[in-house]
Design a protein around this motif. Structure first.
Motif, PDB file in Angstrom:
ATOM      1  N   VAL A  11       0.965  -1.226  -0.067  1.00 45.42           N
ATOM      2  CA  VAL A  11       0.077   0.039   0.099  1.00 45.42           C
ATOM      3  C   VAL A  11       0.846   1.171   0.209  1.00 45.42           C
ATOM      4  O   VAL A  11       1.821   1.384   0.557  1.00 45.42           O
ATOM      5  CB  VAL A  11      -0.988  -0.003   1.171  1.00 45.42           C
ATOM      6  N   SER A  12       0.357   2.208  -0.848  1.00 40.15           N
ATOM      7  CA  SER A  12       1.263   3.544  -0.905  1.00 40.15           C
ATOM      8  C   SER A  12       0.364   4.685  -0.699  1.00 40.15           C
ATOM      9  O   SER A  12      -0.857   4.618  -1.162  1.00 40.15           O
ATOM     10  CB  SER A  12       2.016   3.610  -2.337  1.00 40.15           C
ATOM     11  N   PRO A  26       3.320  11.715   8.908  1.00 43.40           N
ATOM     12  CA  PRO A  26       3.341  10.403   9.368  1.00 43.40           C
ATOM     13  C   PRO A  26       2.075  10.123  10.238  1.00 43.40           C
ATOM     14  O   PRO A  26       1.558   8.786  10.099  1.00 43.40           O
ATOM     15  CB  PRO A  26       4.631  10.140  10.367  1.00 43.40           C
ATOM     16  N   LYS A  53      11.997   1.455   8.595  1.00 45.37           N
ATOM     17  CA  LYS A  53      12.170   2.170   9.833  1.00 45.37           C
ATOM     18  C   LYS A  53      12.249   3.640   9.654  1.00 45.37           C
ATOM     19  O   LYS A  53      11.657   4.408  10.312  1.00 45.37           O
ATOM     20  CB  LYS A  53      13.546   1.761  10.622  1.00 45.37           C
ATOM     21  N   ALA A  95      11.698   6.724   6.429  1.00 43.99           N
ATOM     22  CA  ALA A  95      11.715   7.135   5.014  1.00 43.99           C
ATOM     23  C   ALA A  95      13.068   8.279   4.659  1.00 43.99           C
ATOM     24  O   ALA A  95      13.116   9.189   5.620  1.00 43.99           O
ATOM     25  CB  ALA A  95      10.287   8.005   4.541  1.00 43.99           C
ATOM     26  N   ASP A 120      12.979  11.718   6.936  1.00 42.90           N
ATOM     27  CA  ASP A 120      13.700  10.923   7.949  1.00 42.90           C
ATOM     28  C   ASP A 120      12.965  11.102   9.215  1.00 42.90           C
ATOM     29  O   ASP A 120      13.621  11.458  10.423  1.00 42.90           O
ATOM     30  CB  ASP A 120      15.188  11.986   8.071  1.00 42.90           C
TER      31      ASP A 120
HETATM   32  N1  LIG Z   1       3.331   7.896   2.107  1.00 42.25           N
HETATM   33  C1  LIG Z   1       3.496   6.580   2.570  1.00 42.25           C
HETATM   34  N2  LIG Z   1       2.961   5.707   1.904  1.00 42.25           N
HETATM   35  C2  LIG Z   1       3.261   4.422   2.272  1.00 42.25           C
HETATM   36  N3  LIG Z   1       4.030   4.120   3.019  1.00 42.25           N
HETATM   37  C3  LIG Z   1       4.590   5.123   4.017  1.00 42.25           C
HETATM   38  C4  LIG Z   1       4.404   6.299   3.544  1.00 42.25           C
HETATM   39  N4  LIG Z   1       5.072   7.280   4.455  1.00 42.25           N
HETATM   40  C5  LIG Z   1       5.825   6.510   5.339  1.00 42.25           C
HETATM   41  N5  LIG Z   1       5.306   5.178   5.077  1.00 42.25           N
HETATM   42  C6  LIG Z   1       5.859   4.028   6.024  1.00 42.25           C
HETATM   43  O1  LIG Z   1       6.457   4.291   7.004  1.00 42.25           O
HETATM   44  C7  LIG Z   1       7.633   4.042   7.168  1.00 42.25           C
HETATM   45  C8  LIG Z   1       8.497   5.181   7.884  1.00 42.25           C
HETATM   46  O2  LIG Z   1       8.378   6.299   7.322  1.00 42.25           O
HETATM   47  P1  LIG Z   1       8.669   7.892   8.222  1.00 42.25           P
HETATM   48  O3  LIG Z   1       7.821   7.736   9.509  1.00 42.25           O
HETATM   49  O4  LIG Z   1       7.813   8.791   7.457  1.00 42.25           O
HETATM   50  O5  LIG Z   1      10.292   7.858   8.303  1.00 42.25           O
HETATM   51  C9  LIG Z   1       8.447   4.073   5.718  1.00 42.25           C
HETATM   52  O6  LIG Z   1       9.609   3.247   5.571  1.00 42.25           O
HETATM   53  C10 LIG Z   1       7.024   3.043   5.072  1.00 42.25           C
HETATM   54  O7  LIG Z   1       6.888   1.993   5.220  1.00 42.25           O
END
Ligand SMILES: Nc1ncnc2c1ncn2[C@@H]1O[C@H](COP(=O)(O)O)[C@@H](O)[C@H]1O
Ligand SMILES: Cc1cc2nc3c(=O)[nH]c(=O)nc-3n(C[C@H](O)[C@H](O)[C@H](O)COP(=O)(O)OP(=O)(O)OC[C@H]3O[C@@H](n4cnc5c(N)ncnc54)[C@H](O)[C@@H]3O)c2cc1C
Lengths: 309, 249
Positions: free
Chosen positions: B61-62, B94, B117, B119, B123
């Motif tokens: 999922v994205s 997030p 962990k 993005a 970061d």
């Molecule tokens: N827009 C997004 N779509 C899908 N997965 C996300 C997204 N943003 C964050 N994630 C997931 O959350 C993890 C940590 O992201 P973050 O907390 O932004 O550093 C990423 O490695 C993804 O697995």
């Protein structure tokens, strides 16, 4: 206006990262309280009470907190959050593990890895491996943040005499448990607190070869660091990794040996005061950030350096 | 067990980012984009669990723009079974990502969610922990080993002092660290096959989640540049400079 700082400790000792977080919390302008959640951790609370600028220490001494499981610590922090405008933790693996869980339970965003505080609601944080600095303003009523140690000087560890208040536990949801720890034992200083760091990369070629780095480090009273490539190759354990996704360091002197200087590595060390690079490739990008570059075979240069000191 | 893998489309890790002159952000025009490297590790781990017979279905999922379909196709080509794009051109923080993911979890009922962990663009290192909080699930963050042990999950985590192993009730959240595995490359036949796999496109509103940002970005700047250094010719010169010029020895 008051801020609660989550203390970093191992039930015996208060870790220096806490001192930097106290300085950051004080910048928010109100009282600073420190939460010590642990088991048999009175000594930690005593140490926290002595930090200059700390008005109170909350001590949650309970078997449930023997290991800092996020599932157990986060509800405790949330139960105390009502009295605070801000909750601050150092950007350690504990801070990173626990604080977003707290933030989500409070329905506020978290500001990660703050390096400067411009106003009680305005923070500077690195993004894109530190290649850009974002100044962000939080609209949330409560601020939840982790702060980078290298961004804030350590508060003096003595001079304060805060009262220690016991606080009740918030229970254990019982969905996770601690199994074991394999902690690297070392007499060398901790990476994030060291004044000098000697780091090795893929150029070391093997784990055995790291002994020349360790030997130089011992002569200098330094900590030992590594690039991701050196850790991935099994030359040295994960807790030595410096970089965007490892530890962020800013010692007085950083000596990089056999490290090319990828942006992810630079993200972790480019705020060091003086950088030395030893690399046999004169085109290596590490030389662009090095104050002193030595184009040489590290297997000759590193032992020679140790001898020349 | 179903495994849900959130994957984010980010600037490729090899690209040197440039801050925009008007300080509103970094320049993403014509820049190579890829799947967040930690999410590739997450997809790989899910596939290995399926190959080991511990999972039946993998859903990627994205949350992001239309082009995030490419990222999802990459996950499908690696071995995910189907994909969901929650399409939006807005920046989704997030906390809002975690809320959207919670809605997907409520609908799909996975036994495990594996995220990266961190993005490598924002970061943040938050989303997995936030999702765990919203669901009331346990979390195994910064994982370097993930083992299914009966009705529990044993996760070895990379922590500041070394390694820590925790046991989690299922369902659970895992976030990946670099040493968990080495992600595979998708083969050409699998890339072709992935084009036919199911990819549903939704909108944040379909999940009733408010994605309004809580943080206002006031400015984005370049970090201070280090002044260029010099090359020394010998170890002796180096020691002399460190002692007498830099004063650090
Ligand atoms: N827009 C997004 N779509 C899908 N997965 C996300 C997204 N943003 C964050 N994630 C997931 O959350 C993890 C940590 O992201 P973050 O907390 O932004 O550093 C990423 O490695 C993804 O697995
Ligand atoms: C998501 C992600 C996160 C990452 N996070 C990090 C991180 O936190 N930290 C990190 O370090 N990396 C990180 N990386 C990896 C980073 O991109 C580089 O791959 C890594 O830093 C390279 O390590 P290195 O410099 O040791 O190896 P290389 O790039 O292979 O460089 C080795 C160097 O050693 C030199 N050399 C070889 N032999 C000798 C000799 N005998 N004498 C002198 N010099 C010699 C070579 O000239 C070369 O410059 C990350 C990557 C990704 C994708």
């Amino acid at each position: 206006m008051a801020a609660l700082v989550l203390a970093e400790h191992d039930n015996k000792e208060l870790k220096p990262a806490t001192l930097n977080a106290v300085t950051a919390a004080a910048k928010l302008g109100g009282d600073v309280h420190v939460l010590v959640a642990g088991s048999g951790c009175q000594a930690v609370a005593d140490a926290a009470a002595k930090i200059e600028g700390v008005a109170a220490v909350l001590l949650a001494d309970d078997e449930a907190y023997a290991h800092p499981l996020a599932e157990v610590i986060a509800p405790l922090v949330v139960s105390l959050a009502g009295d605070y405008d801000a909750i601050v933790a150092p950007t350690t693996t504990n801070g990173k593990n626990i604080m977003p869980r707290v933030a989500a339970q409070l329905d506020v965003c978290q500001v990660s890895d703050v390096i400067a505080i411009e106003a009680p609601d305005t923070f500077v944080r690195p993004i894109y491996a530190g290649n850009a600095l974002a100044t962000v303003q939080s609209a949330d009523a409560k601020k939840v943040m982790t702060v980078r140690g290298t961004g804030f000087p350590a508060a003096p560890a003595s001079g304060g005499s805060a009262e220690i208040r016991p606080v009740g536990g918030a229970g254990n949801p019982g969905i996770s448990s601690f199994v074991r720890q394999e902690l690297a034992k070392s007499d060398r200083p901790e990476l994030t607190a060291a004044k000098i760091i000697v780091s090795g990369g893929r150029g070391m070629g093997s784990g055995e070869a790291f002994s020349i780095i360790e030997s130089l480090a011992d002569k200098l009273g330094a900590a030992v660091g590594a690039s991701r490539a050196a850790v991935d190759a099994g030359f040295i354990s994960n807790d030595h990794q410096v970089g965007q996704t490892g530890k962020i360091v800013a010692p007085e002197l950083y000596i990089a040996c056999g490290i090319s200087g990828a942006i992810q590595h630079l993200a972790g060390m480019k705020d060091s005061k003086v950088i030395v690079a030893i690399n046999k490739d004169e085109e290596a990008p590490i030389f662009q950030v090095a104050d002193y570059g030595l184009v040489a075979d590290l297997f000759e240069a590193v032992p020679a350096l140790e001898k020349a000191l | 067990m179903k495994i849900l893998v959130p994957v984010k489309r980010v600037i490729d890790y090899n690209v040197k980012v440039r801050v925009k002159a008007d300080k509103t952000g970094v320049d993403l025009a014509n820049v190579k984009m890829s799947m967040n490297p930690f999410d590739e590790i997450a997809v790989e781990e899910a596939i290995r669990k399926k190959e080991a017979g511990e999972a039946e279905e993998i859903i990627a999922v994205s949350i992001g723009p239309q082009q995030a379909q490419e990222t999802l196709r990459t996950a499908l080509a690696m071995g995910a079974d189907r994909a969901i794009l929650i399409q939006t051109d807005d920046t989704v923080e997030p906390l809002a990502v975690a809320k959207l993911l919670k809605a997907v979890v409520d609908a799909e009922q996975p036994g495990l969610v594996i995220l990266g962990k961190q993005a490598i663009d924002d970061d943040s290192n938050q989303t997995g922990q936030m999702l765990a909080a919203l669901l009331g699930w346990p979390q195994g963050t910064f994982a370097s080993i993930v083992k299914v042990a009966g009705d529990k999950l044993e996760v070895t985590r990379e922590i500041d002092g070394g390694l820590e192993t925790v046991s989690l009730n299922l369902p659970a959240i895992v976030t990946t660290d670099l040493r968990l595995n080495e992600p595979r490359y998708a083969s050409l036949p699998n890339i072709m096959k992935a084009k036919k796999k199911q990819l549903d496109v939704k909108a944040p509103a379909d999940y009733g989640v408010d994605t309004a940002p809580r943080l206002k970005t006031l400015k984005v700047e370049e970090p201070p540049k280090r002044a260029g250094g010099i090359k020394v010719k010998s170890v002796e010169e180096l020691v002399d400079k460190l002692k007498n010029e830099a004063g650090v020895l």
